[in-house]
Scaffold this motif. Structure first.
Motif, PDB file in Angstrom:
ATOM      1  N   PHE A  33      22.846   4.183   3.633  1.00  0.00           N
ATOM      2  CA  PHE A  33      21.879   3.241   3.076  1.00  0.00           C
ATOM      3  C   PHE A  33      20.556   3.924   2.731  1.00  0.00           C
ATOM      4  O   PHE A  33      19.922   3.592   1.729  1.00  0.00           O
ATOM      5  CB  PHE A  33      21.631   2.082   4.035  1.00  0.00           C
ATOM      6  N   PHE A  38      18.554   1.801  -0.117  1.00  0.00           N
ATOM      7  CA  PHE A  38      18.726   0.388   0.234  1.00  0.00           C
ATOM      8  C   PHE A  38      17.594  -0.125   1.115  1.00  0.00           C
ATOM      9  O   PHE A  38      17.288  -1.309   1.109  1.00  0.00           O
ATOM     10  CB  PHE A  38      20.083   0.206   0.929  1.00  0.00           C
ATOM     11  N   TYR A  39      16.955   0.777   1.859  1.00  0.00           N
ATOM     12  CA  TYR A  39      15.912   0.359   2.795  1.00  0.00           C
ATOM     13  C   TYR A  39      14.638  -0.095   2.089  1.00  0.00           C
ATOM     14  O   TYR A  39      13.761  -0.675   2.715  1.00  0.00           O
ATOM     15  CB  TYR A  39      15.593   1.483   3.776  1.00  0.00           C
TER      16      TYR A  39
END
Length: 69
Positions: A33, A38-39
């Motif tokens: 991630f 994605f963070y």
């Protein structure tokens, strides 16, 4: 009845083994991630990491119930 794994005379709780598997799974997912960016969409990353660990622990316990008879 509690489930334990006998490792050369040392009894290890099955939950500890499942938690180690779930930690490895969640660590690899966190790394994936982070690589995908994605963070940036997550409001509270540590809370998301905790929920990812709990969800992966649930999956590991559901998928691998036969680790300790």
């Amino acid at each position: 009845m509690t489930q334990e794994i006998d490792v050369y005379g040392v009894f290890i709780p099955a939950l500890l083994v499942w938690m180690a598997c779930a930690f490895a799974l969640s660590a690899s997912l966190r790394r994936l991630f982070a690589a995908l960016g994605f963070y940036k969409l997550i409001w509270h990353p540590p809370l998301f990491d905790l929920s990812l660990f709990v969800a992966s622990l649930g999956c590991v316990v559901f998928i691998l119930p036969g680790i300790a008879p």
